[in-house]
Design an enzyme around this catalytic site. Sequence first.
Site, mmCIF file in Angstrom:
data_model
loop_
_atom_site.group_PDB
_atom_site.id
_atom_site.type_symbol
_atom_site.label_atom_id
_atom_site.label_comp_id
_atom_site.label_asym_id
_atom_site.label_seq_id
_atom_site.Cartn_x
_atom_site.Cartn_y
_atom_site.Cartn_z
ATOM 1 N N SER A 12 -47.664 -45.730 31.927
ATOM 2 C CA SER A 12 -46.253 -45.591 31.565
ATOM 3 C C SER A 12 -46.131 -45.070 30.146
ATOM 4 O O SER A 12 -47.032 -45.265 29.311
ATOM 5 C CB SER A 12 -45.559 -46.956 31.666
ATOM 6 O OG SER A 12 -44.280 -46.922 31.089
ATOM 7 N N TYR A 53 -45.029 -56.009 30.389
ATOM 8 C CA TYR A 53 -45.203 -54.734 31.093
ATOM 9 C C TYR A 53 -45.976 -53.747 30.224
ATOM 10 O O TYR A 53 -46.908 -53.079 30.691
ATOM 11 C CB TYR A 53 -43.833 -54.168 31.450
ATOM 12 C CG TYR A 53 -43.873 -52.899 32.275
ATOM 13 C CD1 TYR A 53 -44.042 -52.959 33.654
ATOM 14 C CD2 TYR A 53 -43.733 -51.655 31.667
ATOM 15 C CE1 TYR A 53 -44.066 -51.801 34.412
ATOM 16 C CE2 TYR A 53 -43.756 -50.491 32.420
ATOM 17 C CZ TYR A 53 -43.932 -50.570 33.791
ATOM 18 O OH TYR A 53 -43.963 -49.410 34.533
ATOM 19 N N LYS A 109 -49.657 -51.914 31.058
ATOM 20 C CA LYS A 109 -49.777 -50.467 31.211
ATOM 21 C C LYS A 109 -50.720 -49.855 30.182
ATOM 22 O O LYS A 109 -51.414 -48.869 30.475
ATOM 23 C CB LYS A 109 -48.398 -49.815 31.128
ATOM 24 C CG LYS A 109 -47.504 -50.150 32.322
ATOM 25 C CD LYS A 109 -48.132 -49.692 33.630
ATOM 26 C CE LYS A 109 -47.262 -49.961 34.831
ATOM 27 N NZ LYS A 109 -47.836 -49.471 36.100
#
Length: 276
Positions: free
Chosen positions: A147, A160, A164
Amino acid sequence: MDSDSYLPSKRLLGKVAVITGGARGIGAATAKAFAQNGAHVVIADILDEPGSRLADIINGRYTHCDVSIEGDVERAIQLALDWKGRLDIMFNNAGVAGPDGSITNLEIGRLTSLLAVNLHGVVHGIKHAARAMIDKKTAGSIICSSSSAAIMGGLASHAYTMSKEAILGLARTTACELGEHGIRVNCVSPHGVASEMLVGAYKRFLGNPDLKTEDVSKMVSETGSLLKGRGPTVEDVAQGVLFLASDESGFITGHNLVIDGGFTAASNQMSFIYQG
């Protein structure tokens, strides 16, 4: 941009692929692009109804797969081997958003649950795809979804973002090892794609449960790209994954393909200095 606007070129003719999180969003767009280009696709997901329906549409196969469970991932890859006798492409795409909020209030149990999917799931995919490719002497391609949040701080939650960024490191280290077998490992890092996950995040952050996909796309096109009036689509990401899966990227490994309209590369806040 509709996926039908891309002309199939059979760039993956005869190749066999497994896509985790392939029932919707980027995974589904990639499954369609792979099939249009001649690949045999196994969709692995926990969304049984849309996953099975899509597999029927593309003449592929579907299997229920929770990537946090290693045995599920192993079975998805075995399905490809039983079906076509080989594995050429593994797209580790499944992921979850996880907990938001301050680091001072982060619940470690929820972090652990996120890492089980976003990071351990990728480990499971690389591990068992590599075993299959080495056994069958397939110079395959493994692609992992990271990401823009792994590149630039402040774009997503701590949990998150952590997961990533870890994927980027994992892809580089496994590219070092697996290159000996001709296996390539790369990442794609999208930004601002109005997937179900991103729309849900915008609803939470803005406190607006009525936000629609087109609303989020418009916001991203206005502020999240150097390309004004052009927002990212799931098909944009699918085309990037298609390139990394194909022989056209045969000398690319350990790479992170950022699909962000230039957002993480430069600022457009001072664009007035180029005018006149």
